[in-house]
Structures are given as structure tokens and as C-alpha cells.
Scaffold this motif. Structure first.
Motif, PDB file in Angstrom:
ATOM      1  N   GLN A 238     -14.146 -47.468  22.783  1.00  0.00           N
ATOM      2  CA  GLN A 238     -14.719 -46.231  23.331  1.00  0.00           C
ATOM      3  C   GLN A 238     -13.610 -45.339  23.887  1.00  0.00           C
ATOM      4  N   PRO A 239     -13.755 -44.002  23.804  1.00  0.00           N
ATOM      5  CA  PRO A 239     -12.717 -43.135  24.386  1.00  0.00           C
ATOM      6  C   PRO A 239     -12.795 -43.134  25.919  1.00  0.00           C
ATOM      7  N   PRO A 240     -11.638 -43.122  26.584  1.00  0.00           N
ATOM      8  CA  PRO A 240     -11.662 -42.929  28.031  1.00  0.00           C
ATOM      9  C   PRO A 240     -12.282 -41.575  28.351  1.00  0.00           C
ATOM     10  N   MET A 241     -13.074 -41.511  29.412  1.00  0.00           N
ATOM     11  CA  MET A 241     -13.692 -40.229  29.783  1.00  0.00           C
ATOM     12  C   MET A 241     -12.966 -39.655  30.999  1.00  0.00           C
ATOM     13  N   ILE A 242     -12.537 -38.386  30.846  1.00  0.00           N
ATOM     14  CA  ILE A 242     -11.729 -37.758  31.891  1.00  0.00           C
ATOM     15  C   ILE A 242     -12.430 -36.499  32.375  1.00  0.00           C
ATOM     16  N   PHE A 243     -12.474 -36.339  33.690  1.00  0.00           N
ATOM     17  CA  PHE A 243     -13.062 -35.115  34.234  1.00  0.00           C
ATOM     18  C   PHE A 243     -12.081 -33.941  34.087  1.00  0.00           C
ATOM     19  N   GLU A 244     -12.610 -32.719  34.221  1.00  0.00           N
ATOM     20  CA  GLU A 244     -11.814 -31.475  34.152  1.00  0.00           C
ATOM     21  C   GLU A 244     -11.094 -31.391  32.810  1.00  0.00           C
ATOM     22  N   ASP A 245      -9.801 -30.977  32.829  1.00  0.00           N
ATOM     23  CA  ASP A 245      -9.069 -30.839  31.569  1.00  0.00           C
ATOM     24  C   ASP A 245      -8.049 -31.959  31.359  1.00  0.00           C
ATOM     25  N   GLY A 246      -8.063 -32.929  32.253  1.00  0.00           N
ATOM     26  CA  GLY A 246      -7.151 -34.070  32.118  1.00  0.00           C
ATOM     27  C   GLY A 246      -5.746 -33.793  32.614  1.00  0.00           C
ATOM     28  N   GLU A 247      -5.493 -32.587  33.119  1.00  0.00           N
ATOM     29  CA  GLU A 247      -4.129 -32.236  33.549  1.00  0.00           C
ATOM     30  C   GLU A 247      -3.906 -32.522  35.038  1.00  0.00           C
ATOM     31  N   GLN A 248      -4.869 -33.167  35.699  1.00  0.00           N
ATOM     32  CA  GLN A 248      -4.673 -33.498  37.112  1.00  0.00           C
ATOM     33  C   GLN A 248      -3.559 -34.547  37.242  1.00  0.00           C
ATOM     34  N   ARG A 249      -2.708 -34.397  38.250  1.00  0.00           N
ATOM     35  CA  ARG A 249      -1.521 -35.255  38.368  1.00  0.00           C
ATOM     36  C   ARG A 249      -1.690 -36.291  39.469  1.00  0.00           C
ATOM     37  N   ARG A 250      -1.241 -37.509  39.171  1.00  0.00           N
ATOM     38  CA  ARG A 250      -1.283 -38.623  40.115  1.00  0.00           C
ATOM     39  C   ARG A 250       0.023 -39.413  39.983  1.00  0.00           C
ATOM     40  N   ASP A 251       0.160 -40.410  40.835  1.00  0.00           N
ATOM     41  CA  ASP A 251       1.296 -41.324  40.760  1.00  0.00           C
ATOM     42  C   ASP A 251       0.724 -42.725  40.527  1.00  0.00           C
ATOM     43  N   PHE A 252       1.103 -43.360  39.421  1.00  0.00           N
ATOM     44  CA  PHE A 252       0.621 -44.710  39.108  1.00  0.00           C
ATOM     45  C   PHE A 252       1.730 -45.702  39.439  1.00  0.00           C
ATOM     46  N   VAL A 253       1.416 -46.644  40.315  1.00  0.00           N
ATOM     47  CA  VAL A 253       2.445 -47.557  40.796  1.00  0.00           C
ATOM     48  C   VAL A 253       2.051 -48.987  40.412  1.00  0.00           C
TER      49      VAL A 253
END
Ligand SMILES: NC(=O)c1ccc[n+]([C@@H]2O[C@H](COP(=O)([O-])OP(=O)(O)OC[C@H]3O[C@@H](n4cnc5c(N)ncnc54)[C@H](O)[C@@H]3O)[C@@H](O)[C@H]2O)c1
Length: 371
Positions: A238-253
Motif C-alpha cells: 500500500q502507498p504511504p499516506m501523507i498529509f498536505e503536500d509532503g514537503e513538511q520538514r522533520r528530523d528523523f533520529v
């Protein structure tokens, strides 16, 4: 005699990695965990996944007698036990406030009777709300509140000139903006720790974690861990579902870097009374992360599905300034993101293998083909 560390909520994702890290550093480790269904129901985690040297006690952090028992002989505490879904906290209000805030209150009620040297609490980036932004005239915006977006407008928050602002790393000095019940409870946990620990001769430390990822995150828990949720979707084609346009930035640690940060917060003399951000120091868009994960899992044909709608209460961007923990405690994130995704992908594939083995075994048993 090695020091004895109690980890509340230690059977969870971060707790299991931290247990292994503390054992490596020569500590004795005890875990107090009530093994809640939402995290441990899927069979991919639980007390059985803890290193065998860890002493496990089943119990609720809101139960004073269980906490008193768990504190016997303990030198230091890491407090991880919590309900952890931001979205879910907005309707399961009583449960979140009860576990996170009353749980911390009960822990400290017992610590007053049996003080330890240091208590480290897991807080969250969510207490910042929107991160820090650069305005179009080069200024800094700290109090950004998103307003409903009109069709055709950019997703990024706008400055006074109506121009989109650019996210910049958020330091610990940014004022909290508590936009969810989860954030509110995490901030209360922080303040209870930093207020009560020194009042009773203990040292308190709070770590504000960004998005932790890695092997062992509950794939079955749909309320937390965006990478685990994406991995579970991709795993099922299944495709991952992303809110908005997917350009929101985070830090994955990576969770091993999170474990490193907790170990430093537990033992470094400079950490007493402090609050630290914990991230990788590298920010990425959610869309990029979904694509990289699909590639790591051999599912590059599956493009993420963009909702084109914002989820109420979601923040647009928040990226970590990790300068303070690097300078003061010598924290150095070691795990490369793409390698970390490959490891996560291998672990997810193994989960399928484990499930299939269990299924196959049940089938053989039903047919009387195993003894
Ligand atoms: N994983 C992340 O990205 C992240 C980010 C920011 C903050 N945090 C914080 O770090 C901590 C650990 O997170 P995690 O990802 O390992 O979560 P997790 O859900 O995997 O682990 C939490 C553990 O707490 C236990 N627990 C829940 N309620 C309890 C109770 N009443 N009594 C005793 N145990 C209880 C659960 O059974 C579980 O084992 C939490 O406090 C969370 O808020 C995590």
C-alpha cells in the motif's frame, strides 16, 4: 557494585534499545512496564524482547505500590512510560493526562520517599509547536501559528508581508507552544521533573526527542512512529499516506542515537537541571523519507499518496538545533539515515518471516505434523 537504573516504560521501542546500551555501559537495569495493548498487542515487541539480563517488573506507573517496589535499590531513573500518539491525545484526553501526568506525579510521590541520584524524563519536540522560522526580510519568527489555508495559498506559514517563511533549526530557548494534549502532558512531565528533583536532592534532566526510528518500533500501532506506519503500509503493498503536500520538514533520529543521548543525560555531570534537544541534526521532508523507505524496502514503484489536506493541529515544520547536547554532553549522532532505513527494511521483512513461521507452525500443528 554497578549502579542500578530503573526504566519506566522500558519494554517499549526506545526502552529496549536503551536497556541494551546501559547494559553495555556496565549498569544493572530494571524495567517497570504495564505492556499496554496498543504497543504490545501486535507481537513484535514486549518484555520477551528485552535483553535477558534486564530485570522485568510488570506494573502501572500510576500504581504507587508497584513504583515503590520498582524503586528498591535503584540509583538512577529514566522515565519513558507514556501514551505517545499526538492525534489520539486529542480525543483520549483522560487516558493521556492520567498516564503521562498522573503517572509522573505518582513516580515523584514515591521518589520523595526513596530519592535517587538522577531522573531523566523523555519529553518531545511537540512542545515547541511550530519550529523557528526565517521571515522574508531576514528576521526570526518564534510565535508562528498556522491559520486555515485558502485554496492556492502556499502550505508554508506566511510572514507579515504575505511571503512564505523558511524553517530554521529550533533551539531549546524557543518558547513552548502547546498545541495538543500530548504536548501539554509532555511539558508537564518536564516541569514536574525539573521542579521536584532538585527540591528533594536529586538531579533532573529532560530530553526533547524528535522522530525516533529504527528496528523494533511497533508496526501495529497506527497512532505513532511515522516511519513504522509507512513501513507497515509498504510492506502490504500500500502507498504511504501523507498529509498536505509532503514537503513538511522533520528530523528523523535513529533509536541507537536516542539511546546514546539518554545514556549521556544519565551520567554526564553537566546535564543536571538541563533540557536538551535530541535529533540527528539533518532535516528531511516527509515525502523524501517515504520515497527513500520505499526504495530501501524494494518497493520503489509505490509512490506516496498525498492527501492535499492538513490534519488539524499538525505542525508544518520543526527541525532540531542539537548544538547544546553536542557541546555540553559530547553527543554525536552516528547512524546514517539511508543505512538506518536499510536496517529498518530488513527488520520489517523479518517480521513477516516471523509471522509466516508462526502461521506455518500452527498449520503443521493442526495437521498433527509437529511433535
Ligand atoms: N519514539 C519517538 O519518536 C518519541 C518522540 C518523542 C518523545 N518520545 C517519548 O519517549 C518515550 C518512549 O517512547 P517509545 O517510542 O519507546 O514509545 P512506546 O510506546 O514504544 O513505549 C512506551 C512504553 O510505555 C509503556 N506504558 C504505557 N503506559 C504505561 C503505564 N501506565 N505504566 C507503565 N508502562 C506504561 C508501554 O507498555 C510501552 O512499553 C515516551 O515517553 C514518548 O513520549 C518518543
Amino acid at each position: 557494585m554497578p549502579e542500578f537504573v530503573l526504566i519506566t516504560g522500558g519494554a517499549g521501542f526506545i526502552g529496549r534499545h536503551l536497556s541494551a546500551e546501559l547494559l553495555r555501559r556496565g549498569y544493572r537495569v530494571r524495567v517497570l512496564d504495564s505492556l499496554i495493548e496498543q504497543v504490545h498487542g501486535g507481537g513484535t515487541s514486549g518484555a520477551g524482547m528485552l535483553p535477558p539480563e534486564v530485570e522485568f517488573q510488570a506494573g502501572d506507573v500510576r500504581d504507587g505500590a508497584a513504583v515503590a517496589r520498582a524503586l528498591r535499590g535503584i540509583d538512577r531513573v529514566v522515565h519513558l512510560a507514556a501514551e505517545v500518539g499526538v492525534g489520539q491525545s486529542m480525543y483520549a484526553v483522560e487516558r493521556y493526562v492520567s498516564v503521562n501526568d498522573c503517572g509522573t506525579a505518582v513516580l515523584f510521590q514515591q521518589l520523595i520517599e526513596a530519592p535517587v541520584r538522577r531522573v531523566v524524563v523523555a519529553s518531545s519536540m511537540s512542545i515547541y509547536g511550530e519550529g523557528l522560522y526565517r521571515t522574508s526580510d531576514g528576521g526570526t519568527a518564534e510565535e508562528v501559528v498556522r491559520r486555515p489555508r485558502r485554496p492556492g495559498e502556499p502550505w508554508d506559514p506566511l510572514d507579515a508581508q504575505g511571503q512564505p517563511m523558511r524553517p530554521i533549526p529550533t533551539p531549546e530557548s524557543k518558547r513552548p507552544a502547546l498545541a495538543s494534549v500530548y504536548a501539554l502532558t509532555k511539558y508537564t512531565q518536564e516541569r514536574l521533573t525539573l521542579t521536584l528533583a532538585p527540591a528533594y536532592g536529586m538531579e533532573g534532566v529532560a530530553l526533547r526527542l524528535w522522530n525516533a526510528y529504527g528496528p523494533g518500533q511497533a508496526l501495529s500501532n497506527p497512532y505513532t512512529g511515522v516511519l513504522a506506519i509507512f513501513a507497515a503500509r509498504l510492506h502490504n503493498g500500500q502507498p504511504p499516506m501523507i498529509f498536505e503536500d509532503g514537503e513538511q520538514r522533520r528530523d528523523f533520529v535513529h533509536v541507537e542515537d536516542v539511546a546514546q543521548a539518554f545514556a549521556l543525560a544519565l551520567e554526564h555531570p553537566a546535564a543536571a537541571g538541563q533540557v536538551y534537544n535530541v535529533g540527528s541534526g539533518q532535516d528531511r521532508t516527509v515525502r523524501e523519507v517515504a520515497r527513500l523507505l520505499a526504495r530501501a524496502m524494494g518497493r520503489e514503484g509505490i509512490e506516496p499518496e498525498l492527501a492535499g489536506q492538513a490534519r488539524l493541529g499538525d505542525i508544518r515544520h520543526c527541525i532540531a538545533d542539537i548544538g547544546k547536547i553536542q557541546r555540553e554532553l559530547g553527543y554525536a549522532p552516528r547512524r546514517d539515515f539511508v543505512e538506518g532505513l536499510a536496517e529498518l527494511a530488513a527488520w520489517v521483512a523479518e517480521q513477516q518471516a516471523v509471522d509466516r513461521v508462526a502461521e506455518a507452525r500452527r498449520e503443521l500443528e493442526a495437521r498433527g505434523l509437529v511433535a
